[in-house]
Design a protein around this motif. Sequence first.
Motif, PDB file in Angstrom:
ATOM      1  N   ASN A   2       0.819  -1.201   0.000  1.00 22.49           N
ATOM      2  CA  ASN A   2       0.000   0.000   0.000  1.00 22.49           C
ATOM      3  C   ASN A   2       0.859   1.259   0.000  1.00 22.49           C
ATOM      4  O   ASN A   2       1.921   1.305   0.623  1.00 22.49           O
ATOM      5  CB  ASN A   2      -0.913   0.023   1.228  1.00 22.49           C
ATOM      6  CG  ASN A   2      -1.980  -1.047   1.158  1.00 22.49           C
ATOM      7  OD1 ASN A   2      -2.369  -1.478   0.079  1.00 22.49           O
ATOM      8  ND2 ASN A   2      -2.454  -1.472   2.317  1.00 22.49           N
ATOM      9  N   SER A   3       0.374   2.272  -0.698  1.00 29.02           N
ATOM     10  CA  SER A   3       1.063   3.556  -0.693  1.00 29.02           C
ATOM     11  C   SER A   3       0.475   4.426   0.407  1.00 29.02           C
ATOM     12  O   SER A   3      -0.533   4.081   1.038  1.00 29.02           O
ATOM     13  CB  SER A   3       0.903   4.262  -2.044  1.00 29.02           C
ATOM     14  OG  SER A   3      -0.379   4.851  -2.164  1.00 29.02           O
ATOM     15  N   ILE A   4       1.068   5.595   0.614  1.00 29.04           N
ATOM     16  CA  ILE A   4       0.570   6.511   1.635  1.00 29.04           C
ATOM     17  C   ILE A   4      -0.841   6.982   1.310  1.00 29.04           C
ATOM     18  O   ILE A   4      -1.640   7.280   2.190  1.00 29.04           O
ATOM     19  CB  ILE A   4       1.538   7.711   1.781  1.00 29.04           C
ATOM     20  CG1 ILE A   4       1.144   8.543   3.000  1.00 29.04           C
ATOM     21  CG2 ILE A   4       1.556   8.562   0.518  1.00 29.04           C
ATOM     22  CD1 ILE A   4       2.165   9.609   3.336  1.00 29.04           C
ATOM     23  N   LYS A   7      -3.392   4.382   2.597  1.00 28.54           N
ATOM     24  CA  LYS A   7      -3.550   4.489   4.045  1.00 28.54           C
ATOM     25  C   LYS A   7      -4.360   5.730   4.411  1.00 28.54           C
ATOM     26  O   LYS A   7      -5.191   5.699   5.317  1.00 28.54           O
ATOM     27  CB  LYS A   7      -2.176   4.526   4.710  1.00 28.54           C
ATOM     28  CG  LYS A   7      -1.345   3.265   4.475  1.00 28.54           C
ATOM     29  CD  LYS A   7       0.068   3.412   5.007  1.00 28.54           C
ATOM     30  CE  LYS A   7       0.917   2.180   4.689  1.00 28.54           C
ATOM     31  NZ  LYS A   7       2.330   2.348   5.109  1.00 28.54           N
ATOM     32  N   MET A   8      -4.098   6.826   3.701  1.00 27.64           N
ATOM     33  CA  MET A   8      -4.823   8.053   3.975  1.00 27.64           C
ATOM     34  C   MET A   8      -6.307   7.905   3.630  1.00 27.64           C
ATOM     35  O   MET A   8      -7.180   8.402   4.341  1.00 27.64           O
ATOM     36  CB  MET A   8      -4.223   9.223   3.186  1.00 27.64           C
ATOM     37  CG  MET A   8      -4.806  10.586   3.546  1.00 27.64           C
ATOM     38  SD  MET A   8      -4.085  11.913   2.561  1.00 27.64           S
ATOM     39  CE  MET A   8      -2.379  11.827   3.104  1.00 27.64           C
ATOM     40  N   THR A  78       4.488   6.103  -6.132  1.00 21.92           N
ATOM     41  CA  THR A  78       5.301   6.391  -4.947  1.00 21.92           C
ATOM     42  C   THR A  78       5.955   5.127  -4.379  1.00 21.92           C
ATOM     43  O   THR A  78       7.076   5.179  -3.876  1.00 21.92           O
ATOM     44  CB  THR A  78       4.436   7.045  -3.850  1.00 21.92           C
ATOM     45  OG1 THR A  78       3.265   6.244  -3.610  1.00 21.92           O
ATOM     46  CG2 THR A  78       3.995   8.436  -4.269  1.00 21.92           C
ATOM     47  N   ILE A 140       1.617  14.878  -1.225  1.00 24.34           N
ATOM     48  CA  ILE A 140       1.556  15.235   0.182  1.00 24.34           C
ATOM     49  C   ILE A 140       2.346  16.535   0.341  1.00 24.34           C
ATOM     50  O   ILE A 140       3.447  16.657  -0.207  1.00 24.34           O
ATOM     51  CB  ILE A 140       2.181  14.121   1.057  1.00 24.34           C
ATOM     52  CG1 ILE A 140       1.514  12.767   0.760  1.00 24.34           C
ATOM     53  CG2 ILE A 140       2.052  14.480   2.535  1.00 24.34           C
ATOM     54  CD1 ILE A 140       0.036  12.740   0.996  1.00 24.34           C
ATOM     55  N   ARG A 276      -3.989  18.290   3.352  1.00 19.74           N
ATOM     56  CA  ARG A 276      -3.689  16.906   2.998  1.00 19.74           C
ATOM     57  C   ARG A 276      -2.883  16.810   1.713  1.00 19.74           C
ATOM     58  O   ARG A 276      -2.014  15.946   1.580  1.00 19.74           O
ATOM     59  CB  ARG A 276      -4.996  16.134   2.827  1.00 19.74           C
ATOM     60  CG  ARG A 276      -5.734  15.851   4.128  1.00 19.74           C
ATOM     61  CD  ARG A 276      -5.052  14.758   4.933  1.00 19.74           C
ATOM     62  NE  ARG A 276      -5.870  14.323   6.052  1.00 19.74           N
ATOM     63  CZ  ARG A 276      -5.532  13.351   6.882  1.00 19.74           C
ATOM     64  NH1 ARG A 276      -4.387  12.718   6.729  1.00 19.74           N
ATOM     65  NH2 ARG A 276      -6.322  13.001   7.872  1.00 19.74           N
TER      66      ARG A 276
END
Length: 310
Positions: A2-4, A7-8, A78, A140, A276
């Motif tokens: 998973n990328s950030i 998760k976000m 990413t 981000i 964000r």
Amino acid sequence: MNSIFDKMYETIFGEKPSKLGTAFERFTAIALYLLEKGDVQHDARIRGELSQTLYQIDALYSTDSPTSKGMAEAKDYTVQGKKVGRGDLQKLAGALPDLKMVTEGSFFSATDYTRPARKYAEASAEITNGKRIRLYHLNIPRDGDEAGFIKTISMSIHLARPMTQAAKIKPIISDNGQNSIRAKFNLQPGETISYSATLEKLYDSSGSIITTLRDITIKGYGDIDPTTNISHFSYRLPHHFVKIDGALIEISGLECAIPFSYIDYNLTITDDRLSRFALKDASGAIIRMITDDEIRSLKFDSDGNVVSKL
């Protein structure tokens, strides 16, 4: 892996994306919704006019024309740590000529673009029969991304407050009014009299109310003398009358003096919303920051359309 963004997405929406890359696609749809101020649909399907091929489109959005749409491709590299290359753009460019209703393309990347990809985008209008491809970064926020954006406004306020309870208001009695007073109180030449009366309403010669003291002074009290903090002002009021012991007495105006007190205080307005995402153009210049509460105010309906929760 998973990328950030995956998760976000789970943190904000309370659910895991259906597959890798979906989170970034949906964040792209939200960015387009905020940027274009129109209808945006995630994971749309359109059939090509010439090839009859069914195209999957990461985000379909409204343009300035009511009869046309824009299509967006989104790539989150990413995890791989690589840039978007020319080949990624060619997929988008290949679909544009085949989709009559689509008049432009947009590409959103979580990483940077290679130089060939940038050059390909610059020449896209020639490649796709006039349908250009615009490049965007959706990242981000990094240090310095919010430079130039106003986060805090501080104001020092010096407020003047009229002390109306201490005001001194003096009616200017006309010659006719003075004669009326002499007749009313049977005054002899040189004789004076003291009399208290309430000054609230002003009348005409028949006793009908013309105006009130409040109506006269409601627009302000004139300039304040900085040495005394008192405002001196006057009103010319020909053919107005006041009542003294039931008698109508003609005046020509009013002279007023109102003291002022001062209040000093500081007002600070702070934008403490959590940013964000930073939405940037191809050059890396910030277009806008996308805040947490903006994202949380939106949702996706059963057809993948971005809609407000309100």
